[in-house]
Design a protein around this motif. Structure first.
Motif, short mmCIF file in Angstrom:
data_model
loop_
_atom_site.label_atom_id
_atom_site.label_comp_id
_atom_site.label_asym_id
_atom_site.label_seq_id
_atom_site.Cartn_x
_atom_site.Cartn_y
_atom_site.Cartn_z
N GLU A 24 2.88 -7.08 2.81
CA GLU A 24 2.87 -5.61 2.74
C GLU A 24 4.08 -5.04 3.50
OE1 GLU A 24 -0.33 -3.77 4.91
OE2 GLU A 24 -0.13 -1.88 3.83
N ALA A 25 4.30 -5.56 4.72
CA ALA A 25 5.42 -5.06 5.55
C ALA A 25 6.76 -5.36 4.88
CB ALA A 25 5.36 -5.69 6.94
N MET A 26 6.88 -6.55 4.30
CA MET A 26 8.15 -6.92 3.63
C MET A 26 8.42 -6.01 2.43
SD MET A 26 7.79 -11.05 3.63
CE MET A 26 7.75 -11.98 5.16
N LEU A 27 7.37 -5.68 1.69
CA LEU A 27 7.54 -4.82 0.51
C LEU A 27 7.86 -3.38 0.94
CD1 LEU A 27 4.53 -6.06 -1.66
CD2 LEU A 27 6.95 -6.53 -2.08
N THR A 28 7.18 -2.92 1.99
CA THR A 28 7.43 -1.57 2.49
C THR A 28 8.87 -1.44 2.98
OG1 THR A 28 5.11 -1.41 3.11
CG2 THR A 28 6.57 0.20 4.10
N ASP A 29 9.35 -2.49 3.67
CA ASP A 29 10.75 -2.50 4.13
C ASP A 29 11.73 -2.40 2.97
OD1 ASP A 29 10.03 -2.76 6.72
OD2 ASP A 29 10.49 -4.90 6.89
N ARG A 30 11.26 -2.81 1.79
CA ARG A 30 12.13 -2.76 0.59
C ARG A 30 11.81 -1.55 -0.27
NH1 ARG A 30 11.70 -7.45 2.73
NH2 ARG A 30 13.47 -8.91 2.69
N ASN A 31 11.25 -0.53 0.37
CA ASN A 31 11.02 0.79 -0.25
C ASN A 31 9.93 0.83 -1.32
OD1 ASN A 31 12.98 2.05 1.32
ND2 ASN A 31 14.59 1.26 -0.04
N ALA A 32 9.06 -0.16 -1.32
CA ALA A 32 7.93 -0.10 -2.25
C ALA A 32 6.81 0.73 -1.62
CB ALA A 32 7.42 -1.50 -2.57
N SER A 33 6.03 1.36 -2.46
CA SER A 33 4.84 2.06 -1.98
C SER A 33 3.67 1.09 -2.16
CB SER A 33 4.67 3.32 -2.84
OG SER A 33 3.37 3.77 -2.79
N VAL A 34 3.06 0.70 -1.03
CA VAL A 34 2.08 -0.39 -1.07
C VAL A 34 0.72 0.09 -0.59
CG1 VAL A 34 1.63 -2.78 -0.36
CG2 VAL A 34 3.98 -1.96 -0.45
N GLU A 35 -0.32 -0.32 -1.30
CA GLU A 35 -1.69 -0.06 -0.83
C GLU A 35 -2.40 -1.39 -0.64
OE1 GLU A 35 -5.50 2.90 -1.52
OE2 GLU A 35 -4.09 2.62 -3.18
N TYR A 36 -3.02 -1.53 0.55
CA TYR A 36 -3.71 -2.77 0.94
C TYR A 36 -5.21 -2.49 0.93
CZ TYR A 36 -5.14 -6.44 4.32
OH TYR A 36 -5.74 -7.49 4.97
N LEU A 37 -5.94 -3.17 0.07
CA LEU A 37 -7.40 -2.97 0.02
C LEU A 37 -8.12 -4.24 0.46
CD1 LEU A 37 -8.43 -1.30 -3.38
CD2 LEU A 37 -7.63 -0.21 -1.31
N PRO A 38 -8.80 -4.20 1.61
CA PRO A 38 -9.62 -5.35 2.00
C PRO A 38 -10.94 -5.28 1.21
CG PRO A 38 -9.54 -3.70 3.77
CD PRO A 38 -8.87 -3.10 2.58
N LEU A 39 -11.07 -6.13 0.20
CA LEU A 39 -12.17 -6.00 -0.76
C LEU A 39 -13.54 -6.11 -0.11
CD1 LEU A 39 -10.81 -7.94 -3.88
CD2 LEU A 39 -10.73 -5.48 -3.38
N VAL A 40 -13.61 -6.82 1.02
CA VAL A 40 -14.92 -7.01 1.67
C VAL A 40 -15.53 -5.67 2.11
CG1 VAL A 40 -14.10 -7.43 4.03
CG2 VAL A 40 -16.11 -8.64 3.20
N LYS A 41 -14.69 -4.65 2.26
CA LYS A 41 -15.19 -3.33 2.67
C LYS A 41 -15.68 -2.50 1.48
CE LYS A 41 -12.90 -1.11 6.00
NZ LYS A 41 -11.70 -0.58 6.70
N TYR A 42 -15.52 -3.02 0.28
CA TYR A 42 -15.88 -2.26 -0.92
C TYR A 42 -17.13 -2.86 -1.56
CZ TYR A 42 -11.43 0.09 -0.54
OH TYR A 42 -10.38 0.85 -0.08
N ASP A 43 -17.87 -1.98 -2.24
CA ASP A 43 -19.06 -2.41 -2.96
C ASP A 43 -18.62 -2.86 -4.36
OD1 ASP A 43 -21.62 -2.75 -3.95
OD2 ASP A 43 -22.01 -0.59 -4.19
N ILE A 44 -18.63 -4.17 -4.56
CA ILE A 44 -18.17 -4.73 -5.84
C ILE A 44 -19.30 -5.58 -6.41
CG2 ILE A 44 -16.44 -6.22 -6.95
CD1 ILE A 44 -14.53 -5.52 -4.63
N LYS A 45 -20.04 -5.00 -7.31
CA LYS A 45 -21.18 -5.73 -7.88
C LYS A 45 -20.69 -6.67 -8.98
CE LYS A 45 -24.85 -2.42 -6.81
NZ LYS A 45 -24.13 -1.46 -5.98
N ALA A 46 -21.49 -7.67 -9.27
CA ALA A 46 -21.13 -8.62 -10.33
C ALA A 46 -21.31 -7.98 -11.70
CB ALA A 46 -22.01 -9.86 -10.22
#
Ligand code: FMN
Length: 195
Positions: A24-46
């Motif tokens: 994420e940091a490397m991409l941000t340094d290269r001017n990308a707009s990055v979103e990091y989603l830790p999936l464990v915090k989301y409700d993802i049903k099967a």
């Protein structure tokens, strides 16, 4: 250039998170707009396999009430998506697999009464893995599956980065690993910049 990092480790401060945050940091340094989603915090049903979504050609069409429709929107607005996961039993973790199953039906309208297309055709898809065994034995099957998943969905596969976790007594994410990740970030930005 919008990049979505779907971080699928159960451990928010584990090996996969460490590598994904560095990416994420490397991409941000290269001017990308990055979103990091830790999936464990989301409700993802099967996915239940009801296939209702397959007859909804102009929207995701999923009837399950959880966080996946929001993630669907984030995927839709990204130019590139990365599944990042520790290898569990030669594949990805449960949150990543559940999300992959949900998206592959919500995005691809191939099996309804009228065949539709792929909602995410042309987007870039990459993976980051960490695993205990050497790459060619630990992470190879997941990469093969992802390449098939991308082809089926009309996505552009842009590559795989793996870092090996040899155990607590060994250094993880060495200078060599960091240099390889820097190269992977540069290749990612170049793939997005040059179409
Ligand atoms: C339940 C479980 C299953 C695993 N299965 C594999 C496997 O099939 N192949 C492999 O190379 N490593 C396997 N590993 C090792 C992890 O992929 C590795 O330690 C990883 O770096 C852990 O990442 P994390 O800190 O983000 O959880 C497994 C680990 C666990 C806990």
């Amino acid at each position: 250039m919008k990049i979505l990092l779907l971080m699928g480790s159960m451990r928010q401060n584990g090996r996969t998170a460490e590598v994904t945050k560095a990416f994420e940091a490397m991409l941000t340094d290269r001017n990308a707009s990055v979103e990091y989603l830790p999936l464990v915090k989301y409700d993802i049903k099967a996915c239940t396999g009801c296939a209702t979504c397959q007859n909804v050609l102009n929207a995701h069409g999923c009837v399950i009430r959880d966080d996946v429709p929001d993630i669907f929107e984030k995927v839709q607005s990204a130019d590139a998506v990365f599944f990042t996961t520790p290898i569990y039993s030669w594949y990805c973790t449960t949150p990543v697999k559940s999300l992959m199953d949900r998206l592959v039906y919500m995005m691809n309208k191939y099996y309804g009464e009228t065949r539709g297309g792929s909602f995410w055709a042309g987007k870039k898809l990459g993976i980051i893995t960490t695993c205990g065994y050497p790459d060619h034995y630990g992470a190879d099957l997941f990469e093969t599956g992802i390449k098939r998943y991308a082809k089926h969905s009309d996505l552009v596969y842009i590559g795989h980065y793996n870092a090996r976790d040899k155990g607590k007594q060994y250094a993880f994410f060495t200078e060599d690993d960091k240099a390889r990740l820097t190269k992977f970030a540069e290749e990612t930005v170049s793939a997005l910049t040059n179409g």
